[in-house]
Design a protein around this motif. Structure first.
Motif, PDB file in Angstrom:
ATOM      1  N   SER A 158      57.698  17.233  12.950  1.00  0.00           N
ATOM      2  CA  SER A 158      56.756  16.392  12.230  1.00  0.00           C
ATOM      3  C   SER A 158      56.319  15.235  13.114  1.00  0.00           C
ATOM      4  CB  SER A 158      57.394  15.861  10.944  1.00  0.00           C
ATOM      5  OG  SER A 158      58.558  15.122  11.252  1.00  0.00           O
ATOM      6  N   LEU A 159      55.047  14.849  12.962  1.00  0.00           N
ATOM      7  CA  LEU A 159      54.504  13.746  13.751  1.00  0.00           C
ATOM      8  C   LEU A 159      55.001  12.415  13.196  1.00  0.00           C
ATOM      9  CD1 LEU A 159      50.854  15.019  14.160  1.00  0.00           C
ATOM     10  CD2 LEU A 159      52.561  14.811  15.967  1.00  0.00           C
ATOM     11  N   PRO A 160      55.058  11.384  14.041  1.00  0.00           N
ATOM     12  CA  PRO A 160      55.516  10.077  13.584  1.00  0.00           C
ATOM     13  C   PRO A 160      54.608   9.522  12.492  1.00  0.00           C
ATOM     14  CG  PRO A 160      55.408  10.169  15.983  1.00  0.00           C
ATOM     15  CD  PRO A 160      54.736  11.395  15.475  1.00  0.00           C
ATOM     16  N   ALA A 161      55.198   8.743  11.590  1.00  0.00           N
ATOM     17  CA  ALA A 161      54.416   8.078  10.551  1.00  0.00           C
ATOM     18  C   ALA A 161      53.843   6.781  11.107  1.00  0.00           C
ATOM     19  CB  ALA A 161      55.290   7.789   9.335  1.00  0.00           C
ATOM     20  N   GLY A 162      52.616   6.478  10.700  1.00  0.00           N
ATOM     21  CA  GLY A 162      51.990   5.238  11.140  1.00  0.00           C
ATOM     22  C   GLY A 162      51.338   5.368  12.498  1.00  0.00           C
ATOM     23  N   PRO A 163      50.559   4.372  12.904  1.00  0.00           N
ATOM     24  CA  PRO A 163      49.851   4.410  14.193  1.00  0.00           C
ATOM     25  C   PRO A 163      50.825   4.316  15.356  1.00  0.00           C
ATOM     26  CG  PRO A 163      49.621   2.250  13.177  1.00  0.00           C
ATOM     27  CD  PRO A 163      50.297   3.122  12.162  1.00  0.00           C
ATOM     28  N   PRO A 164      50.413   4.788  16.545  1.00  0.00           N
ATOM     29  CA  PRO A 164      51.303   4.727  17.714  1.00  0.00           C
ATOM     30  C   PRO A 164      51.650   3.289  18.083  1.00  0.00           C
ATOM     31  CG  PRO A 164      49.415   6.176  18.130  1.00  0.00           C
ATOM     32  CD  PRO A 164      49.137   5.443  16.858  1.00  0.00           C
ATOM     33  N   ARG A 165      52.886   3.077  18.519  1.00  0.00           N
ATOM     34  CA  ARG A 165      53.316   1.784  19.048  1.00  0.00           C
ATOM     35  C   ARG A 165      53.369   1.945  20.561  1.00  0.00           C
ATOM     36  NH1 ARG A 165      58.483  -0.213  15.733  1.00  0.00           N
ATOM     37  NH2 ARG A 165      58.002  -2.072  16.952  1.00  0.00           N
ATOM     38  N   TRP A 166      52.304   1.522  21.245  1.00  0.00           N
ATOM     39  CA  TRP A 166      52.100   1.833  22.648  1.00  0.00           C
ATOM     40  C   TRP A 166      52.991   1.015  23.564  1.00  0.00           C
ATOM     41  CZ3 TRP A 166      49.298   6.058  23.454  1.00  0.00           C
ATOM     42  CH2 TRP A 166      48.348   6.429  22.512  1.00  0.00           C
ATOM     43  N   GLN A 167      53.397   1.629  24.666  1.00  0.00           N
ATOM     44  CA  GLN A 167      54.089   0.936  25.749  1.00  0.00           C
ATOM     45  C   GLN A 167      53.689   1.578  27.074  1.00  0.00           C
ATOM     46  OE1 GLN A 167      58.496   2.070  25.810  1.00  0.00           O
ATOM     47  NE2 GLN A 167      57.931   2.628  23.719  1.00  0.00           N
ATOM     48  N   TRP A 168      53.921   0.858  28.154  1.00  0.00           N
ATOM     49  CA  TRP A 168      53.482   1.333  29.460  1.00  0.00           C
ATOM     50  C   TRP A 168      54.291   2.570  29.876  1.00  0.00           C
ATOM     51  CZ3 TRP A 168      49.501  -0.434  32.573  1.00  0.00           C
ATOM     52  CH2 TRP A 168      48.810  -1.559  32.079  1.00  0.00           C
ATOM     53  N   PRO A 169      53.614   3.589  30.419  1.00  0.00           N
ATOM     54  CA  PRO A 169      54.314   4.819  30.813  1.00  0.00           C
ATOM     55  C   PRO A 169      54.989   4.735  32.179  1.00  0.00           C
ATOM     56  CG  PRO A 169      51.979   5.074  31.206  1.00  0.00           C
ATOM     57  CD  PRO A 169      52.146   3.734  30.547  1.00  0.00           C
ATOM     58  N   ALA A 170      54.647   3.741  32.977  1.00  0.00           N
ATOM     59  CA  ALA A 170      55.247   3.561  34.310  1.00  0.00           C
ATOM     60  C   ALA A 170      55.130   2.087  34.683  1.00  0.00           C
ATOM     61  CB  ALA A 170      54.559   4.443  35.351  1.00  0.00           C
ATOM     62  N   GLU A 171      55.916   1.696  35.683  1.00  0.00           N
ATOM     63  CA  GLU A 171      55.994   0.276  36.034  1.00  0.00           C
ATOM     64  C   GLU A 171      55.062  -0.125  37.174  1.00  0.00           C
ATOM     65  OE1 GLU A 171      60.055  -0.532  36.883  1.00  0.00           O
ATOM     66  OE2 GLU A 171      60.744  -0.140  34.835  1.00  0.00           O
ATOM     67  N   GLY A 172      54.421   0.818  37.824  1.00  0.00           N
ATOM     68  CA  GLY A 172      53.618   0.510  38.998  1.00  0.00           C
ATOM     69  C   GLY A 172      52.359  -0.282  38.692  1.00  0.00           C
ATOM     70  N   GLN A 173      51.793  -0.842  39.765  1.00  0.00           N
ATOM     71  CA  GLN A 173      50.554  -1.602  39.656  1.00  0.00           C
ATOM     72  C   GLN A 173      49.362  -0.664  39.444  1.00  0.00           C
ATOM     73  OE1 GLN A 173      50.346  -5.034  39.627  1.00  0.00           O
ATOM     74  NE2 GLN A 173      52.588  -4.861  39.532  1.00  0.00           N
ATOM     75  N   ILE A 174      48.337  -1.180  38.782  1.00  0.00           N
ATOM     76  CA  ILE A 174      47.118  -0.402  38.553  1.00  0.00           C
ATOM     77  C   ILE A 174      46.333  -0.313  39.859  1.00  0.00           C
ATOM     78  CG2 ILE A 174      44.932  -0.311  37.301  1.00  0.00           C
ATOM     79  CD1 ILE A 174      46.274  -1.902  35.065  1.00  0.00           C
ATOM     80  N   VAL A 175      46.025   0.903  40.290  1.00  0.00           N
ATOM     81  CA  VAL A 175      45.241   1.092  41.516  1.00  0.00           C
ATOM     82  C   VAL A 175      43.860   1.663  41.218  1.00  0.00           C
ATOM     83  CG1 VAL A 175      47.238   1.315  43.031  1.00  0.00           C
ATOM     84  CG2 VAL A 175      46.343   3.353  41.900  1.00  0.00           C
ATOM     85  N   SER A 176      43.620   2.082  39.990  1.00  0.00           N
ATOM     86  CA  SER A 176      42.296   2.556  39.583  1.00  0.00           C
ATOM     87  C   SER A 176      42.171   2.376  38.084  1.00  0.00           C
ATOM     88  CB  SER A 176      42.099   4.030  39.961  1.00  0.00           C
ATOM     89  OG  SER A 176      40.840   4.500  39.503  1.00  0.00           O
ATOM     90  N   ARG A 177      41.029   1.880  37.647  1.00  0.00           N
ATOM     91  CA  ARG A 177      40.828   1.588  36.230  1.00  0.00           C
ATOM     92  C   ARG A 177      39.865   2.575  35.581  1.00  0.00           C
ATOM     93  NH1 ARG A 177      42.259  -3.761  34.552  1.00  0.00           N
ATOM     94  NH2 ARG A 177      43.245  -4.936  36.250  1.00  0.00           N
ATOM     95  N   TYR A 178      39.890   2.579  34.264  1.00  0.00           N
ATOM     96  CA  TYR A 178      38.993   3.405  33.455  1.00  0.00           C
ATOM     97  C   TYR A 178      37.558   2.918  33.609  1.00  0.00           C
ATOM     98  CZ  TYR A 178      36.695   4.959  29.113  1.00  0.00           C
ATOM     99  OH  TYR A 178      35.832   5.476  28.188  1.00  0.00           O
ATOM    100  N   LEU A 179      36.632   3.872  33.668  1.00  0.00           N
ATOM    101  CA  LEU A 179      35.213   3.532  33.717  1.00  0.00           C
ATOM    102  C   LEU A 179      34.477   4.475  32.786  1.00  0.00           C
ATOM    103  CD1 LEU A 179      32.935   1.821  34.899  1.00  0.00           C
ATOM    104  CD2 LEU A 179      32.724   3.503  36.742  1.00  0.00           C
ATOM    105  N   ALA A 180      33.930   3.945  31.716  1.00  0.00           N
ATOM    106  CA  ALA A 180      33.248   4.759  30.714  1.00  0.00           C
ATOM    107  C   ALA A 180      32.115   5.562  31.341  1.00  0.00           C
ATOM    108  CB  ALA A 180      32.710   3.873  29.589  1.00  0.00           C
ATOM    109  N   GLY A 181      32.053   6.837  31.014  1.00  0.00           N
ATOM    110  CA  GLY A 181      30.982   7.694  31.505  1.00  0.00           C
ATOM    111  C   GLY A 181      31.235   8.327  32.849  1.00  0.00           C
ATOM    112  N   ASP A 182      32.293   7.891  33.552  1.00  0.00           N
ATOM    113  CA  ASP A 182      32.614   8.468  34.854  1.00  0.00           C
ATOM    114  C   ASP A 182      33.703   9.525  34.667  1.00  0.00           C
ATOM    115  OD1 ASP A 182      33.442   9.120  37.426  1.00  0.00           O
ATOM    116  OD2 ASP A 182      33.321   7.061  38.162  1.00  0.00           O
ATOM    117  N   PRO A 183      33.387  10.818  34.844  1.00  0.00           N
ATOM    118  CA  PRO A 183      34.382  11.869  34.594  1.00  0.00           C
ATOM    119  C   PRO A 183      35.570  11.821  35.538  1.00  0.00           C
ATOM    120  CG  PRO A 183      32.415  12.785  35.637  1.00  0.00           C
ATOM    121  CD  PRO A 183      32.096  11.368  35.275  1.00  0.00           C
ATOM    122  N   THR A 184      35.459  11.081  36.647  1.00  0.00           N
ATOM    123  CA  THR A 184      36.583  10.975  37.582  1.00  0.00           C
ATOM    124  C   THR A 184      37.476   9.763  37.286  1.00  0.00           C
ATOM    125  OG1 THR A 184      35.372   9.628  39.207  1.00  0.00           O
ATOM    126  CG2 THR A 184      35.137  12.027  39.359  1.00  0.00           C
TER     127      THR A 184
END
Length: 285
Positions: A158-184
């Motif tokens: 069964s899936l968890p009840a309520g909305p996800p409680r997000w946390q970081w999946p890894a500890e490393g620094q961000i080297v590339s960010r999300y860009l809307a509309g860019d498939p890469t």
């Protein structure tokens, strides 16, 4: 020296410098798995190892949208060779048996079933089978009936009840960010060292664990509820299987570089099948 002579000398020097500079090779990954020759645009032909979640993820769709568009109901069984519509305006031409009419409850929906095997020539049919024709009679052209069995169905926790409680999946620094509309750039890339732990960003159920999506390497997709998915790409080693329940913060993989030139985690968050900026849901660091 005349202007023409100076121009020729400058061109010669540029050529020599280019020849001495270190060469870099750029590998361009194909945007999708190659389709069999003759597959019309707007259709996808299922291959062994595909799941409905994986196909929908690859094409930026919600799995329910893809299933509804192709008349596929629970438990969402698909078959190698079957052609699926990817847009409402495309006419699908199925090349595989119709989906089972008997619902197999308690399985993790998107699986690929084996093609049904025909009885060997001369074998004795079961008592409920259609009578065999007399010797010398031409074979019947009536279709073989029966429901093909799905391959190794997994129990769906069964899936968890309520909305996800997000946390970081890894500890490393961000080297590339999300860009809307860019498939890469549909997520964020987090730097790290090979073998670093990759953790589930929230409670959920693993709906994909494999390497069949080109450009993602060893990939895990976790379903958190009927709205949210998260994806973890380029792992060195996957530690969870499809159908397995995971807790937020649980290690699910080892960070790696499958499908990329450096050790890093590619992390995506999708809402109703569409990518969103992970930094909009993750807690502030």
């Amino acid at each position: 020296m005349s202007p023409v002579g100076r121009a020729l000398l400058l061109a010669l020097l540029c050529g020599l410098l280019s020849a001495c500079a270190p060469q870099r090779s750029v590998r361009v990954e194909p945007s999708d798995r190659p389709q069999p020759r003759g597959t019309p645009t707007g259709l996808y032909e299922v291959v062994r190892g595909d799941t409905l979640y994986g196909i929908a993820f690859r094409h930026g769709m919600d799995y329910r949208e893809l299933a509804s568009m192709n008349g596929i109901g629970p438990p969402y069984t698909i078959y190698p060779g079957q052609r699926l519509r990817l847009s409402a305006g495309t006419t699908a031409q199925p090349t595989a048996p119709a989906r089972p009419t008997r619902e197999a409850r308690g399985v993790i929906a998107p699986i690929v079933a084996e093609q049904p095997a025909r009885p060997a020539s001369g074998s004795t049919p079961p008592p409920t089978a259609r009578p065999q024709p007399p010797p010398g009679a031409p074979p019947s052209s009536a279709p073989v009936t029966g429901t093909p069995a799905p391959v190794t169905p997994s129990v769906t926790p069964s899936l968890p009840a309520g909305p996800p409680r997000w946390q970081w999946p890894a500890e490393g620094q961000i080297v590339s960010r999300y860009l809307a509309g860019d498939p890469t750039r549909q997520g964020v890339n987090l730097a790290g060292r090979g073998g670093d732990p990759v953790r589930a960003a929230a409670d959920g159920v693993v709906v994909y664990s494999g390497s069949g999506l080109i450009g993602y390497g060893e990939l895990i997709i976790v379903k958190h509820d009927e709205t949210w998915l998260s994806a973890y790409g380029h792992n060195r080693k996957r530690l969870v299987n499809e159908g397995e329940a995971v807790r937020g913060g649980q290690q699910i993989a080892e960070l790696g570089r499958t499908g990329t030139s450096r050790d890093m985690l590619h992390f995506e968050v999708r809402r109703n099948g569409r990518p969103v900026d992970p930094l909009g849901v993750l807690p502030k660091r």
